[in-house]
Scaffold this active site. Structure first.
Site, PDB file in Angstrom:
ATOM      1  N   GLY A  26       0.900  -1.223  -0.045  1.00  0.00           N
ATOM      2  CA  GLY A  26      -0.051  -0.058   0.041  1.00  0.00           C
ATOM      3  C   GLY A  26       0.926   0.958   0.191  1.00  0.00           C
ATOM      4  N   ALA A  27       0.508   2.300  -1.158  1.00  0.00           N
ATOM      5  CA  ALA A  27       1.584   3.234  -1.233  1.00  0.00           C
ATOM      6  C   ALA A  27       2.015   4.004   0.105  1.00  0.00           C
ATOM      7  CB  ALA A  27       0.985   4.375  -2.289  1.00  0.00           C
ATOM      8  N   GLN A  39      -5.720  -8.869  -2.629  1.00  0.00           N
ATOM      9  CA  GLN A  39      -5.796  -8.047  -1.580  1.00  0.00           C
ATOM     10  C   GLN A  39      -7.053  -7.399  -1.209  1.00  0.00           C
ATOM     11  OE1 GLN A  39      -3.686  -7.895  -4.342  1.00  0.00           O
ATOM     12  NE2 GLN A  39      -1.685  -6.578  -3.810  1.00  0.00           N
ATOM     13  N   ASP A  42      -1.356   4.801  -6.520  1.00  0.00           N
ATOM     14  CA  ASP A  42       0.032   4.455  -6.240  1.00  0.00           C
ATOM     15  C   ASP A  42       0.895   5.762  -6.694  1.00  0.00           C
ATOM     16  OD1 ASP A  42      -1.096   1.558  -6.056  1.00  0.00           O
ATOM     17  OD2 ASP A  42       0.797   1.537  -5.011  1.00  0.00           O
TER      18      ASP A  42
HETATM   19  O1  MRU Z   1       0.839  -4.171  -4.775  1.00  0.00           O
HETATM   20  P1  MRU Z   1      -0.059  -3.436  -3.574  1.00  0.00           P
HETATM   21  O2  MRU Z   1      -0.894  -3.992  -2.695  1.00  0.00           O
HETATM   22  O3  MRU Z   1       1.034  -2.443  -2.807  1.00  0.00           O
HETATM   23  O4  MRU Z   1      -1.072  -2.412  -4.394  1.00  0.00           O
HETATM   24  C1  MRU Z   1      -1.524  -1.380  -3.467  1.00  0.00           C
HETATM   25  C2  MRU Z   1      -2.546  -0.470  -4.222  1.00  0.00           C
HETATM   26  O5  MRU Z   1      -2.711  -0.691  -5.516  1.00  0.00           O
HETATM   27  C3  MRU Z   1      -3.397   0.337  -3.485  1.00  0.00           C
HETATM   28  O6  MRU Z   1      -4.567   0.534  -4.058  1.00  0.00           O
HETATM   29  C4  MRU Z   1      -2.708   1.619  -3.261  1.00  0.00           C
HETATM   30  O7  MRU Z   1      -1.448   1.520  -2.998  1.00  0.00           O
HETATM   31  C5  MRU Z   1      -3.180   2.606  -2.575  1.00  0.00           C
HETATM   32  S1  MRU Z   1      -3.256   2.275  -0.847  1.00  0.00           S
HETATM   33  C6  MRU Z   1      -3.944   3.640  -0.098  1.00  0.00           C
END
Ligand code: MRU
Length: 347
Positions: free
Chosen positions: A52-53, A201, A242
């Site tokens: 998550g970013a 996720q 992201d």
């Molecule tokens: O690969 P991930 O699980 O890190 O991807 C995360 C996402 O795509 C989320 O939607 C994004 O990071 C936003 S988190 C507030």
């Protein structure tokens, strides 16, 4: 609000390690990782134990601080070449979420400002900066949730993709924040959760978070959204992101742009939520965003009891896609609700 067992990432009591929930193990078990080195921090981010970013950014901030601490304990002066090498290891862990690079750069700017301090002062300054990144994210998620909640009626039905809740940030989250905040205030919502192939996720993390918060939650496969929108009243799609380019193009988990196209077709508002630390003003548009390609095993094997695809099959496994700004009804940041045409350099 405390519907999760813990913050996904925090500093240990003695300040010498990052304690992270291992998100790969949820919802089956709540396991914690203790991360002490740049390599361990980078590995946790690379393998999506920490994901998550915004959460990646918070972890990276603490990781740079921990590197300073370890280098100081080994007798290195502030801003040693080893310290910068550690920062680069963390920066390179994943390519798409700009919060990672943003947090490392912010920590390096802080390091530069304190390079003439003694080791103790240098480490204290970096620890304080990492804690500020964390505290700001908590405040930003709260503001994003407040702004987002103004877009929802009591009883609204929404679709969400991937996980943009507290596990991906700290408290409330971004894309899930309005639901979590509204539920806390007694509002009711119906959340339809894309399972989010291949790493699930949505099924593993979003369904877990929303159910723990008492929100009416329905899980569906990623290919069911069109039928859902065609047959039921859906009020909104709500996702995190992201990296947002200057023109409003937004990279998020693979499948997001498809959902946005469906939303446009069915006239459902499509909302993207993010803190300004996810905006990359140096990216003119989405074509400049680096899309991570991940291990084929994630598609063929990882979440199956036994392998489903023929050995040797070629796989296409991009982790993200870019939703064109033209499909985004609004981008919600901690500062408010932005509508097209977007100029994210002013966000
Ligand atoms: O690969 P991930 O699980 O890190 O991807 C995360 C996402 O795509 C989320 O939607 C994004 O990071 C936003 S988190 C507030």
């Amino acid at each position: 609000m405390q519907y999760l067992p813990d913050d996904p990432v925090r500093l240990s009591e003695d300040g010498k390690a990052v304690i992270a929930i291992d998100q790969r193990m949820l919802p089956g078990s709540t396991d914690y990782l203790t991360l002490r080195t740049a390599e361990e921090v980078a590995a946790a981010i690379r393998t999506l134990a920490v994901r998550g970013a915004p959460c990646i950014g918070i972890c990276a901030g603490y990781g740079v601080y921990l590197s300073a601490l370890r280098r100081a304990e080994a007798g290195d002066a502030p801003c040693s070449s080893g310290f910068f090498a550690d920062a680069e290891i963390i920066r390179a862990a994943r390519p798409t979420a700009v919060n990672l690079m943003w947090a490392v750069d912010r920590m390096l700017t802080c390091a530069g400002a304190h390079r003439t301090s003694d080791s103790r002062g240098f480490c204290d300054a970096l620890r304080a900066e990492a804690e500020r990144i964390h505290a700001e994210d908590i405040a930003n998620c709260r503001s994003i949730s407040e702004h987002g909640l103004t877009l929802l009626r009591d009883g609204a039905a929404v679709i969400t993709h991937c996980n943009a809740g507290a596990l991906a940030t700290s408290r409330y989250g971004t894309g899930l924040g309005p639901l979590l905040l509204g539920a806390e205030r007694g509002m009711t919502f119906h959340a339809y959760v894309d399972e989010t192939r291949p790493l699930l996720q949505g099924a593993r993390l979003t369904a877990y978070e929303l159910m723990r918060a008492g929100i009416d939650t329905t899980l569906m496969c990623d290919n069911m959204a069109s039928y859902l929108m065609a047959t039921r009243q859906i009020d909104a799609c709500m996702v995190g992101c992201d990296r947002v380019a200057a023109n409003g193009d937004a990279a998020n988990k693979i499948g997001t742009s498809g959902l946005a196209i469906l939303a446009k077709h069915y006239g459902v508002p499509f909302y993207v939520f993010c803190p300004c630390s996810t905006v990359d003003p140096d990216c003119a548009d989405g074509s400049a965003i680096h899309i991570e390609q991940r291990d084929p095993e994630e598609i063929t094997t990882l979440h199956f009891a036994k392998r489903t695809a023929p050995e040797g099959v070629k796989c296409f496994n991009p982790a993200f896609d870019v939703t064109p700004a033209s499909l985004i009804t609004a981008i919600i940041t901690e500062h408010g609700i932005l509508r097209p045409p977007y100029d994210m350099r002013r966000a």
